[in-house]
Design an enzyme around this catalytic site. Structure first.
Site, short mmCIF file in Angstrom:
data_model
loop_
_atom_site.label_atom_id
_atom_site.label_comp_id
_atom_site.label_asym_id
_atom_site.label_seq_id
_atom_site.Cartn_x
_atom_site.Cartn_y
_atom_site.Cartn_z
CG ASN A 73 -2.04 -1.02 1.07
OD1 ASN A 73 -2.49 -1.31 -0.04
ND2 ASN A 73 -2.48 -1.58 2.18
CG HIS A 74 1.99 3.22 -3.02
ND1 HIS A 74 2.45 3.62 -4.25
CD2 HIS A 74 2.52 1.98 -2.84
CE1 HIS A 74 3.22 2.68 -4.79
NE2 HIS A 74 3.26 1.67 -3.94
CB ALA A 75 1.06 7.85 1.55
#
Length: 212
Positions: free
Chosen positions: A83-85
């Site tokens: 997951n990315h921000a």
């Protein structure tokens, strides 16, 4: 009857594509129950490295798989490290490349994409090429159809299929599911399971309820 040794990675003589996972798992953030197997003609012992992706210690999430699960070739667990921000304009992970791009990055910004542990119940069958996304919980006795992408929790004894995976039907009626969850045969001593294999194969719930 006592069944196979759950700590023997290859319980089927001459058929090394089938591997009990518990004895080959080394990561402390992965837990697999007895008799759960992975079927792959190409090094099934490498399951934790090839099939559990983006699973970093610093992320803190765990993969928990119950007993008596059947996992087909190419099943992939995507963990929270993928997951990315999500709070900014761009989701690009500038900080991982350094060169000054890491300055000012707040680790807490990754929390927006954190989904928690991934948990698979007992007696779950996951079909070939299925993808399990982060934080999903799959109930006991569920079936995941081949090439499904599981993005949400799956109820006990449900059959799901598709991308994203959707409920197709329940394997049993509500009363039967409740009875099976009370019985929890997967927690029985292996000697008791061995004595009642035919009832498990036949779907004889009453026999299981009356089992000594």
């Amino acid at each position: 009857m006592h069944g196979p040794d759950p700590m023997n990675p290859h319980p089927m003589a001459g058929f090394d594509r089938v591997c009990f996972l518990k004895p080959v798992i080394t990561r402390p953030n992965i837990e697999v129950g007895d008799y759960t197997y992975y079927d792959d003609p190409d090094a099934p012992e490498e399951f934790e490295n090839r099939n559990v992706l983006y699973h970093y210690d610093f992320t803190g999430d765990r993969l928990v798989i119950g007993r008596f699960c059947a996992i087909a070739t190419g099943v992939t667990f995507i963990m929270n490290g993928a997951n990315h921000a999500l709070d900014g304009i761009s989701t690009y992970p500038f900080q991982i490349f350094g060169g000054g791009w890491e300055k000012g990055f707040e680790e807490s910004s990754l929390d927006s994409g954190y989904k928690g542990d991934t948990v698979v119940g007992h007696d779950v069958w996951i079909g070939r090429g299925a993808v399990i996304m982060p934080g999903v919980r799959i109930g006991n006795g569920a079936i995941i159809a081949a090439h499904s992408v599981v993005t949400r929790d799956v109820p006990d004894y449900a059959i799901v299929a598709g991308n994203p995976a959707e409920l197709k039907k329940k394997r049993f009626d509500g009363a039967t599911i409740a009875a099976l969850l009370r019985i929890s045969w997967w927690d029985w001593p292996v000697e008791k399971i061995s004595c009642h294999i035919n009832a498990l194969r036949a779907g004889d719930v009453r026999a299981l309820q009356e089992a000594d």
